[in-house]
Enzyme design. Structure first.
Site, PDB file in Angstrom:
ATOM      1  N   HIS A  64      -1.939   1.051 -18.780  1.00 46.47           N
ATOM      2  CA  HIS A  64      -1.209   0.139 -19.658  1.00 46.47           C
ATOM      3  C   HIS A  64       0.181   0.676 -19.992  1.00 46.47           C
ATOM      4  CE1 HIS A  64      -5.473  -1.203 -20.922  1.00 46.47           C
ATOM      5  NE2 HIS A  64      -4.977  -2.064 -20.065  1.00 46.47           N
ATOM      6  N   LYS A  70      -1.454  -5.427 -12.980  1.00 42.14           N
ATOM      7  CA  LYS A  70      -1.340  -6.324 -11.828  1.00 42.14           C
ATOM      8  C   LYS A  70      -2.193  -5.816 -10.687  1.00 42.14           C
ATOM      9  CE  LYS A  70       1.044  -9.731  -9.906  1.00 42.14           C
ATOM     10  NZ  LYS A  70      -0.245 -10.225  -9.383  1.00 42.14           N
ATOM     11  N   LYS A 106      -7.147  -4.284 -10.897  1.00 40.18           N
ATOM     12  CA  LYS A 106      -7.869  -4.802  -9.724  1.00 40.18           C
ATOM     13  C   LYS A 106      -9.141  -5.475 -10.171  1.00 40.18           C
ATOM     14  CE  LYS A 106      -7.115  -4.758  -5.274  1.00 40.18           C
ATOM     15  NZ  LYS A 106      -5.771  -4.680  -4.678  1.00 40.18           N
ATOM     16  N   SER A 362       4.780 -10.675  -5.357  1.00 37.88           N
ATOM     17  CA  SER A 362       4.071 -11.197  -6.530  1.00 37.88           C
ATOM     18  C   SER A 362       4.963 -11.070  -7.770  1.00 37.88           C
ATOM     19  CB  SER A 362       2.779 -10.411  -6.767  1.00 37.88           C
ATOM     20  OG  SER A 362       1.744 -10.940  -5.989  1.00 37.88           O
TER      21      SER A 362
HETATM   22  P1  NAD Z   1      -8.606 -10.583   4.427  1.00 39.65           P
HETATM   23  O1  NAD Z   1      -9.923 -10.921   3.847  1.00 39.65           O
HETATM   24  O2  NAD Z   1      -7.589 -11.663   4.563  1.00 39.65           O
HETATM   25  O3  NAD Z   1      -8.769  -9.916   5.870  1.00 39.65           O
HETATM   26  C1  NAD Z   1      -9.566  -8.808   6.179  1.00 39.65           C
HETATM   27  C2  NAD Z   1      -9.953  -8.907   7.642  1.00 39.65           C
HETATM   28  O4  NAD Z   1     -10.615  -7.703   8.035  1.00 39.65           O
HETATM   29  C3  NAD Z   1     -10.913 -10.074   7.916  1.00 39.65           C
HETATM   30  O5  NAD Z   1     -10.419 -10.832   9.006  1.00 39.65           O
HETATM   31  C4  NAD Z   1     -12.219  -9.364   8.270  1.00 39.65           C
HETATM   32  O6  NAD Z   1     -13.027 -10.086   9.177  1.00 39.65           O
HETATM   33  C5  NAD Z   1     -11.700  -8.072   8.877  1.00 39.65           C
HETATM   34  N1  NAD Z   1     -12.708  -7.013   8.915  1.00 39.65           N
HETATM   35  C6  NAD Z   1     -13.692  -6.765   8.027  1.00 39.65           C
HETATM   36  N2  NAD Z   1     -14.405  -5.708   8.425  1.00 39.65           N
HETATM   37  C7  NAD Z   1     -13.878  -5.291   9.582  1.00 39.65           C
HETATM   38  C8  NAD Z   1     -14.192  -4.243  10.488  1.00 39.65           C
HETATM   39  N3  NAD Z   1     -15.215  -3.422  10.265  1.00 39.65           N
HETATM   40  N4  NAD Z   1     -13.433  -4.084  11.599  1.00 39.65           N
HETATM   41  C9  NAD Z   1     -12.398  -4.923  11.834  1.00 39.65           C
HETATM   42  N5  NAD Z   1     -12.045  -5.925  11.012  1.00 39.65           N
HETATM   43  C10 NAD Z   1     -12.785  -6.108   9.898  1.00 39.65           C
HETATM   44  O7  NAD Z   1      -8.068  -9.377   3.521  1.00 39.65           O
HETATM   45  P2  NAD Z   1      -6.554  -8.909   3.342  1.00 39.65           P
HETATM   46  O8  NAD Z   1      -5.992  -9.595   2.168  1.00 39.65           O
HETATM   47  O9  NAD Z   1      -5.854  -8.960   4.662  1.00 39.65           O
HETATM   48  O10 NAD Z   1      -6.784  -7.380   2.901  1.00 39.65           O
HETATM   49  C11 NAD Z   1      -7.003  -6.344   3.865  1.00 39.65           C
HETATM   50  C12 NAD Z   1      -6.690  -5.001   3.225  1.00 39.65           C
HETATM   51  O11 NAD Z   1      -5.342  -5.015   2.740  1.00 39.65           O
HETATM   52  C13 NAD Z   1      -7.556  -4.639   2.011  1.00 39.65           C
HETATM   53  O12 NAD Z   1      -7.720  -3.234   1.987  1.00 39.65           O
HETATM   54  C14 NAD Z   1      -6.694  -5.070   0.841  1.00 39.65           C
HETATM   55  O13 NAD Z   1      -7.034  -4.367  -0.348  1.00 39.65           O
HETATM   56  C15 NAD Z   1      -5.331  -4.673   1.368  1.00 39.65           C
HETATM   57  N6  NAD Z   1      -4.190  -5.347   0.701  1.00 39.65           N
HETATM   58  C16 NAD Z   1      -4.115  -6.708   0.668  1.00 39.65           C
HETATM   59  C17 NAD Z   1      -3.014  -7.314   0.058  1.00 39.65           C
HETATM   60  C18 NAD Z   1      -2.817  -8.808   0.058  1.00 39.65           C
HETATM   61  O14 NAD Z   1      -1.727  -9.259  -0.381  1.00 39.65           O
HETATM   62  N7  NAD Z   1      -3.757  -9.612   0.523  1.00 39.65           N
HETATM   63  C19 NAD Z   1      -2.014  -6.514  -0.541  1.00 39.65           C
HETATM   64  C20 NAD Z   1      -2.122  -5.127  -0.476  1.00 39.65           C
HETATM   65  C21 NAD Z   1      -3.217  -4.554   0.160  1.00 39.65           C
END
Ligand code: NAD
Length: 469
Positions: A64, A70, A106, A362
């Site tokens: 905080h 966020k 989160k 964001s």
């Molecule tokens: P998402 O759900 O859009 O995509 C994740 C993809 O990974 C899916 O297509 C899924 O089928 C695939 N997947 C799952 N297990 C797998 C495996 N064992 N091998 C290969 N592929 C696999 O999620 P996202 O938003 O793209 O998030 C992915 C990562 O990025 C997470 O660690 C998340 O915390 C991080 N992240 C996301 C954001 C965001 O803006 N969405 C921002 C920062 C970090």
């Protein structure tokens, strides 16, 4: 994929390595690392068939020191309190590294998405929002969620709609969550922001000749061979921009398996093939890899894990051949694996730096919601008119004719998406070079440098609050 059991412990180990290189008092260092609050909730879902199921969910606010907190909301069966706290912790450091004025948060809902209908997912998301609202864990000035693994603009639209009906502050209600559809107050460029930021970060890294020479690489994106794990929001967009920038995608991995072609895989054709057949496997010209995790060990210049945490451990790290490991996912490399990869001479681009594009944009969306005006609306035409006067004066002095199409191209003012992308590019480039400078001056790796940067900035905030001397 099973979650890494000690994700929070992994993050804390990385933190301690960096903290040891600072001179902040131990009490302050403890305060910076601990998770301030975690709200665990269990609520009922009436399923479409009338049965009742209890859903488990969490929201963690790690720090905080700045408000709002966020961070995204994850929808996955692997979600647990340890994971949510670890991800919230990373968010605090990430925001500090890219100078976004938020604390880390989160959320997570422990469900296997594909087991639920759309209307069940909507009921779960709305009830989750209601629970957050009840405990003051959501609001434009308190805690602002966003998409993460398993969630996207649709879920964010349900959240803002639910929040709006509960809140007595209709003026700023849309700033309670980011990653919304444009029609609900979203900002152009947010969906692709994390993947685009990953691309900007890697491009910046590839521009330092001495760093590349040490790994036997040339500078620049052109021709670099890349493997991407996870073709969701982050992985797909990172792969897309890398390919457009001249890199060659030699391996792509999804949960059903992986494909390999040293001559390159066309991303859009792979996506179309998956849509048609339900799998990336059996893509024409590519070799199947049944055990998807083995794709991480393919020969390549750059490996981009973009799925979940804990995929590179002390077991497979010795087999990783990539010269650069670019952490698009949160926590894909464990602390032990990190040490092994560094020892091998790999360049690790840490998650807290590399995937910060999402929270950066964001932040822009939150600013847009609070100011109630689309970026570029006030300035676009003015800029265009000024540019036109300059171009006309130059053309007249040089006695050249300019066609109306050419005039349009030369003088166009910046629209929202141009400003968002330019702000993102500036943020990622600055954060990378700042982190690299710290790494050089402290004689350490990029992850430790990024953590030192974050610790110093959060420490300044606490000191400014007058809580610590
Ligand atoms: P998402 O759900 O859009 O995509 C994740 C993809 O990974 C899916 O297509 C899924 O089928 C695939 N997947 C799952 N297990 C797998 C495996 N064992 N091998 C290969 N592929 C696999 O999620 P996202 O938003 O793209 O998030 C992915 C990562 O990025 C997470 O660690 C998340 O915390 C991080 N992240 C996301 C954001 C965001 O803006 N969405 C921002 C920062 C970090």
């Amino acid at each position: 994929m099973a979650p890494h059991p000690d994700f929070l412990q992994q993050v804390d180990r990385m933190y301690e390595k960096a903290a040891a290189l600072t001179d902040h008092p131990p009490g302050l260092l403890k305060q910076i690392s601990i998770c301030n609050s975690v709200y665990k909730m269990e609520f009922p879902l009436v399923r479409d068939d009338g049965t009742i199921e209890v859903i488990k969910a969490w929201r963690a606010e790690h720090s905080h020191h700045k408000l709002p907190t966020k961070g995204g909301i994850r929808f996955d069966l692997s979600v647990n309190e340890n994971e949510v706290a670890a991800l919230a912790t990373l968010m605090t450091y990430k925001c500090a590294i890219v100078n976004v004025p938020f604390g880390g948060g989160k959320g997570g809902i422990q469900i296997k998405r594909s087991d639920y209908s759309d209307s069940e997912l909507e009921r779960i998301t709305r009830r989750y929002t209601f629970e957050l609202f009840n405990k003051n864990f959501i609001g434009p000035g308190t805690d602002v969620p966003a998409p993460d693994y398993g969630s996207g603009p649709r879920e964010m639209a349900w959240i803002v709609d639910t929040y709006r009906t509960l809140s007595d502050d209709p003026l700023s209600a849309s700033a309670c969550v980011t990653g919304k559809p444009i029609a609900q107050g979203g900002v152009r460029g947010r969906t692709e922001a994390t993947g685009r930021g990953v691309y900007f970060g890697i491009r910046e890294c590839l521009s330092y000749e001495s760093d590349m020479q040490r790994r036997g690489l040339t500078t620049g994106m052109e021709g670099k061979t890349v493997v991407v794990q996870g073709l969701g929001n982050v992985g797909y967009h990172a792969a897309k921009y890398m390919q457009e920038g001249g890199a060659v995608l030699v391996g792509l991995a999804e949960y059903e398996g992986a494909i390999h072609n040293p001559d390159g895989l066309d991303l859009e054709s792979v996506i179309a093939h998956r849509k048609a057949t339900g799998s990336i496997l059996n893509f024409p010209g590519a070799t199947n890899i049944e055990d998807s995790a083995k794709a991480l060990e393919l020969e390549c210049d750059i490996l981009i894990p973009a799925a979940l945490e804990g995929v590179i451990t002390d077991e497979n790290a010795p087999n990783i051949k990539a010269k650069i490991v670019a952490e698009a996912a949160n926590g894909p490399v464990t602390a032990d694996a990190d040490a092994i990869l560094l020892e091998k001479g790999a360049l690790l681009l840490p998650d807290v730096l590399l995937n910060a594009g999402g929270v950066t944009v964001s932040y822009f969306e939150w600013l847009k919601n609070l100011s109630h005006v689309r970026f570029g609306r006030m300035s676009k035409r003015f800029e265009q008119a000024s540019n036109e006067r300059i171009v006309r004066a130059l053309a007249s002095a040089m006695q050249v004719d300019i066609s109306s199409e050419e005039m349009m191209r030369l003088t166009a003012g910046a629209d929202e998406v141009d400003l968002v992308n330019s702000g993102l590019e500036e943020t990622m480039a600055t954060a990378y070079s700042e982190t690299r400078e710290i790494a050089l001056s402290k004689g350490t790796d990029l992850r430790t440098a990024a953590f030192i940067n974050a610790i110093d900035k959060v420490a300044v905030s606490y000191t400014e609050m007058g809580i610590f001397p």
